[in-house]
Design a protein around this motif. Structure first.
Motif, short mmCIF file in Angstrom:
data_model
loop_
_atom_site.label_atom_id
_atom_site.label_comp_id
_atom_site.label_asym_id
_atom_site.label_seq_id
_atom_site.Cartn_x
_atom_site.Cartn_y
_atom_site.Cartn_z
N ASP A 69 0.77 -1.26 0.00
CA ASP A 69 0.00 0.00 0.00
C ASP A 69 0.80 1.31 0.00
O ASP A 69 0.33 2.34 0.47
CB ASP A 69 -1.06 0.00 1.13
N PHE A 70 2.00 1.31 -0.57
CA PHE A 70 2.79 2.54 -0.63
C PHE A 70 2.09 3.61 -1.47
O PHE A 70 2.01 4.77 -1.08
CB PHE A 70 4.17 2.23 -1.23
N PHE A 71 1.59 3.18 -2.62
CA PHE A 71 0.99 4.16 -3.53
C PHE A 71 -0.23 4.83 -2.90
O PHE A 71 -0.40 6.04 -2.99
CB PHE A 71 0.62 3.46 -4.85
N ASP A 72 -1.06 4.03 -2.23
CA ASP A 72 -2.24 4.61 -1.57
C ASP A 72 -1.83 5.62 -0.50
O ASP A 72 -2.43 6.68 -0.37
CB ASP A 72 -3.08 3.50 -0.91
N GLY B 121 -3.46 13.43 -3.23
CA GLY B 121 -3.59 12.94 -4.59
C GLY B 121 -2.66 13.58 -5.60
O GLY B 121 -2.67 13.23 -6.77
N TYR B 122 -1.80 14.51 -5.15
CA TYR B 122 -0.99 15.24 -6.12
C TYR B 122 0.30 14.55 -6.52
O TYR B 122 0.89 14.88 -7.54
CB TYR B 122 -0.65 16.64 -5.60
N ALA B 123 0.78 13.60 -5.71
CA ALA B 123 2.08 13.00 -6.03
C ALA B 123 1.92 11.89 -7.05
O ALA B 123 0.88 11.24 -7.12
CB ALA B 123 2.73 12.46 -4.76
N SER B 124 2.94 11.66 -7.86
CA SER B 124 2.93 10.51 -8.73
C SER B 124 4.23 9.74 -8.55
O SER B 124 5.22 10.28 -8.07
CB SER B 124 2.71 10.91 -10.19
N LEU B 125 4.17 8.46 -8.90
CA LEU B 125 5.26 7.55 -8.55
C LEU B 125 5.68 6.73 -9.75
O LEU B 125 4.85 6.31 -10.56
CB LEU B 125 4.75 6.58 -7.47
N ASP B 126 6.98 6.51 -9.87
CA ASP B 126 7.48 5.54 -10.84
C ASP B 126 8.64 4.82 -10.19
O ASP B 126 9.30 5.37 -9.32
CB ASP B 126 7.96 6.25 -12.11
N TYR B 127 8.87 3.56 -10.56
CA TYR B 127 10.05 2.89 -10.02
C TYR B 127 10.58 1.85 -10.99
O TYR B 127 9.86 1.38 -11.85
CB TYR B 127 9.75 2.25 -8.66
N GLU B 128 11.87 1.55 -10.83
CA GLU B 128 12.47 0.52 -11.67
C GLU B 128 13.35 -0.35 -10.80
O GLU B 128 13.90 0.11 -9.80
CB GLU B 128 13.27 1.16 -12.81
N PRO B 129 13.50 -1.63 -11.16
CA PRO B 129 14.32 -2.53 -10.37
C PRO B 129 15.75 -2.01 -10.25
O PRO B 129 16.29 -1.45 -11.21
CB PRO B 129 14.31 -3.83 -11.17
N ALA B 130 16.35 -2.18 -9.09
CA ALA B 130 17.72 -1.70 -8.88
C ALA B 130 18.49 -2.72 -8.06
O ALA B 130 19.14 -2.39 -7.08
CB ALA B 130 17.70 -0.33 -8.22
N GLY B 131 18.39 -3.99 -8.41
CA GLY B 131 19.17 -5.02 -7.73
C GLY B 131 18.58 -5.47 -6.41
O GLY B 131 17.37 -5.39 -6.21
N ASP B 132 19.43 -5.94 -5.52
CA ASP B 132 18.91 -6.40 -4.22
C ASP B 132 19.85 -5.97 -3.10
O ASP B 132 20.92 -5.42 -3.36
CB ASP B 132 18.69 -7.92 -4.23
N GLN B 133 19.41 -6.18 -1.88
CA GLN B 133 20.23 -5.82 -0.73
C GLN B 133 19.99 -6.81 0.40
O GLN B 133 18.93 -7.43 0.47
CB GLN B 133 19.89 -4.40 -0.26
N ALA B 134 20.99 -6.94 1.27
CA ALA B 134 20.80 -7.78 2.44
C ALA B 134 19.94 -7.00 3.42
O ALA B 134 20.05 -5.79 3.52
CB ALA B 134 22.15 -8.11 3.07
#
Ligand code: GTP
Length: 596
Positions: free
Chosen positions: A454-457, A465-478
Motif C-alpha cells: 500500500d505505498f501508492f495509496d 492525490g498530487y504526487a505521482s510515482l514511478d520505479y524501476e528494479p535496482a538489484g537487491d540488498q541484504a
C-alpha cells in the motif's frame, strides 16, 4: 514506402492526459478512419483497458500525411502507460526515431511520463513536446511549457499546444512529426532483422506479432527465425494496420507492421526478440532482449473450491496472451486449492485478477503480495523464496530482498510528507530536484516489498492525490528480515505467514493475532492465537471456549427447529476449514486477509 518518407513515433503520456483521444483525432484527420466509423478510443482494444482507462498492450497504426507535396507514412506506435510495463515501453521506444511528449496543460508532467521521457532521451529519440487539453479553462500552458522546456532542453515557445478533443493544433503536430523526426536508416541488402515490440494473442488468428524492420526485407511466405531461441516459422501473413490489419507484399527498412506465423502462445514470439531470415540469418541480434521476470507473487484461490478446474483453465488461456504471467498449483490449509502466481508488479496482478473474475466469472481471494527473497543458508545453499510459508527453517545466514529506484513527483508543499513516508518504508534518499519552484522530483532507493504494501495509496493520501510515482528494479540488498507465522492452537495457518523486517515483526504479529481472535468463532475449547518467529512467540490472543452446543438452546422441545439448526450447521460445515482441531469458516480467513 521509401525509408526517407517514413516516420516512426510513439506518444509518451501519463494516464488520462489524453493519449487515446489524440491518437483517435490523428486517425481521423489523416483520413484513416472517418468520424462515423471511429470507435471511441480505437487503439485500446481490450474492454478492461477501456473501462479502467489504461493502455496495457501496445500496437501500431499507419497513417498517410502529406507535407510539401510529399506523401509520407507515419507509424504511430502505442506504448503502455504503467510502471509495471517499463520493459514493453522501452521496446516500443526502440522501434521509433521520435516521441511525442504529451502533457495535460492543466496538470503538468507526472512521474511515469518523466521516467519514460528519460528512456526516450537515452535512446536518442527526437522529442516533440506537446501540451494537450488547451481547450480546458483550467489549462495553464505558459506555466507548464516552462517546466517541459526545462526538461527537454528547448525553448518554451517550441512546445506545441493542442487539443485532442477539438482537433486544434493536431495538423501542426503531424507536420512537426514529419519535419523533426528523423527518417529510419538501415541496410536494405543485409539479412533481414526486425525487432518485436509487441505480441498479442488472437483467438482466431493465433499470435499477432508487431515488428519494426531494421535491415533487409520480410516477405510473405518467407521462413523466419527467432534469434533468442532459433525457432523457425513460416510467415503466413505479413501486413500493416491502418487501422484494420491489411496484408502487404512485405516490409522493408524502417517499416512497421505485423506478422502471423500460426504460433499459439506469445512465449514463442517474445517482445524484444529479433526476427531474421531462417535461410540467410543475420549474425547479430538487435540487442536489448530480456526475459520477463515476475517481481511480485501472490496466491490466487477460488472462493468456491469446486471452481478450481475453471481457474486452472482460465490461467492457461490468459498465459497465451501474457508472456510474463507464471503460476503453479498451491495448496493452503486456510484457502484450499489454488495457484501461486507471479506478476510484473501490483497493477499486473490486479489486471490478471480482474480478467479472471470478469472474463471467466470466478470469485477469487488473493493472499498478500510477496516479493522474491534470496535466502543464503549457513551451509552455502541459496534458496529463492516466492512464498513466505516456504521460507526455510534452520540456519539462515543472509536474506536478500529486491530494491527499486523510485521517483516521486510532488508539489513542493509535500516534500516533508513524502520524505517521512519513504523513511518509514526503509527508503534511502538518492536525490532531489526542483522542476519548477512549485514542483519537486524526489529519488529514493526503497525495498520493493515496502512498495507493494500500500505505498501508492499512502503516497496519494499524504499528498492529497498530487504526487505521482514511478520505479524501476535496482538489484537487491541484504536486510534484517524474519518470517512471522500465525498459529491457531499451535498449528501454522500458511496463508498468514509473512516475511517482514525485524522492526515490523511485532506490529504485524500483534495485528494478525488481534484480527483473527475477533474473527474466529468460539469452539468447545480455548484456542490460543499466536504470532511467532520460529519457536519464539511474539504475540498472543485467546478465543475463549463455549460450553454449550447449538442444540442446548432448544431444550429438546421443538423438533423442527432442531432439525433446521442441524441442517444449517451441516451446510456451514462444507466451508469449514480445519486447522488442527480448530474449525474455522473460510469466511473468517478471507475477512482477515482482506481487512485493511
Ligand atoms: P489512458 O488510455 O488511460 O492512457 O488515457 P489517455 O491518456 O489515453 O486519456 P484519454 O484519451 O482516455 O483521455 C482522458 C480524459 O481526458 C477523457 O475524459 C477525455 O475525454 C479527456 N480529454 C482528452 N483530450 C482532451 C482535450 O484535448 N480536451 C479536453 N477538455 N479533454 C480531453
Amino acid at each position: 514506402t521509401a525509408p526517407a518518407l517514413l516516420r516512426n513515433f510513439s506518444i509518451i503520456a501519463h494516464i488520462d492526459h489524453g493519449k487515446s483521444t489524440l491518437a483517435d483525432r490523428m486517425l481521423q484527420i489523416t483520413g484513416v478512419v472517418d468520424e462515423r466509423a471511429m470507435r471511441a478510443q480505437y487503439l485500446d482494444r481490450m474492454d478492461i483497458e477501456r473501462e479502467r482507462g489504461i493502455t496495457i498492450k501496445s500496437q501500431a497504426v499507419r497513417m498517410p500525411w502529406t507535407v510539401d507535396g510529399r506523401a509520407h507514412a507515419l507509424n504511430m506506435i502505442d506504448t503502455p502507460g504503467h510502471v509495471d510495463f517499463t520493459y514493453e515501453v522501452s521496446r516500443s521506444l526502440a522501434a521509433c526515431e521520435g516521441a511525442v511528449l504529451l502533457v495535460d496543460a492543466s496538470q503538468g508532467i507526472e512521474a511515469q511520463t518523466l521516467a519514460n521521457l528519460y528512456l526516450a532521451m537515452e535512446g536518442d529519440l527526437e522529442i516533440i513536446p506537446v501540451l494537450n487539453k488547451i481547450d480546458l479553462p483550467a489549462a495553464q500552458p505558459e506555466r507548464y511549457a516552462e517546466e517541459i522546456a526545462g526538461l527537454v532542453g528547448c525553448d518554451p515557445a517550441d512546445v506545441l499546444r493542442v487539443s485532442g478533443k477539438t482537433g486544434e493544433g493536431v495538423p501542426e503536430l503531424l507536420d512537426r512529426i514529419v519535419q523533426r523526426v528523423p527518417a529510419p536508416v538501415g541496410d536494405p541488402d543485409a539479412p533481414a532483422r526486425a525487432m518485436i515490440f509487441d505480441s498479442v494473442y488472437d483467438t482466431y488468428r493465433g499470435v499477432v506479432t508487431y515488428v519494426r524492420v531494421v535491415d533487409g526485407h520480410l516477405d510473405p511466405r518467407q521462413r523466419i527465425a527467432m534469434m533468442s531461441t532459433r525457432a523457425t516459422h513460416e510467415l503466413l501473413e505479413i501486413g500493416v494496420s491502418s487501422p484494420e490489419p491489411t496484408p502487404s507484399k512485405g516490409l522493408g527498412v524502417g517499416e512497421v507492421g505485423y506478422l502471423i506465423t500460426g504460433v499459439k502462445d506469445v512465449r514463442q514470439s517474445r517482445v524484444g526478440d529479433t526476427v531474421t531470415d531462417a535461410v540467410k540469418p543475420a549474425k547479430d541480434d538487435l540487442g536489448g532482449y530480456r526475459d520477463p521476470r515476475p517481481m511480485v507473487f501472490s496466491g490466487l484461490f477460488p472462493l468456491d473450491g469446486s471452481d478450481y478446474p475453471v481457474l486452472r483453465d482460465a490461467l492457461d488461456k490468459l498465459k497465451l496472451n501474457d508472456a510474463a504471467l507464471v503460476y503453479e498449483p498451491e495448496t493452503s490449509v486456510a484457502l484450499g486449492f489454488g495457484f501461486r502466481c507471479g506478476f510484473l508488479g501490483l497493477l499486473h496482478l490486479e489486471i490478471v485478477r480482474e480478467r479472471l473474475e470478469r472474463e471467466f466469472d470466478l470469485d477469487l481471494i488473493s493472499t498478500a503480495p510477496s516479493v522474491v527473497y534470496e535466502v543464503r543458508m549457513d551451509d552455502g545453499a541459496v534458496v529463492s523464496v516466492t512464498n513466505p510459508s516456504e521460507f526455510p527453517e534452520g540456519k539462515v545466514g543472509e536474506v536478500r530482498e529486491p530494491v527499486v529506484k523510485a521517483t516521486v513527483l510532488a508539489p513542493s508543499d509535500y516534500i516533508g510528507a513524502v520524505m517521512e513516508l519513504c523513511q518509514s518504508r526503509r527508503g534511502e534518499m538518492l536525490g532531489m530536484d526542483y522542476l519548477s519552484p512549485e514542483r519537486v522530483e524526489l529519488r529514493y532507493q526503497l525495498p520493493l516489498a515496502e512498495i507493494v504494501f500500500d505505498f501508492f495509496d499512502q503516497l496519494k493520501s499524504k499528498t492529497k492525490g498530487y504526487a505521482s510515482l514511478d520505479y524501476e528494479p535496482a538489484g537487491d540488498q541484504a536486510a534484517d528480515l524474519v518470517k512471522v507465522d500465525v498459529l491457531l492452537q499451535g498449528e501454522k495457518v500458511d496463508a498468514f505467514s509473512a516475511i517482514v523486517h525485524k522492526d515490523k515483526a511485532y506490529p504485524y504479529g500483534t495485528m494478525m493475532a488481534g484480527r483473527l481472535q475477533k474473527l474466529i468463532p468460539r469452539q468447545q475449547f480455548e484456542v490460543p492465537v499466536q504470532a511467532a518467529i520460529g519457536a519464539r512467540v511474539i504475540a498472543r490472543e485467546t478465543v475463549r471456549a463455549i460450553r454449550k452446543d447449538v442444540l442446548s438452546k432448544c431444550y429438546g422441545g421443538d423438533i423442527t427447529r432442531k432439525r433446521k439448526l442441524l441442517e444449517k450447521q451441516k451446510e456451514g460445515k462444507k466451508r469449514m476449514k480445519m486447522v488442527g482441531r480448530v474449525e474455522v469458516p473460510q469466511e473468517a480467513f478471507i475477512a482477515a486477509l482482506t481487512a485493511d
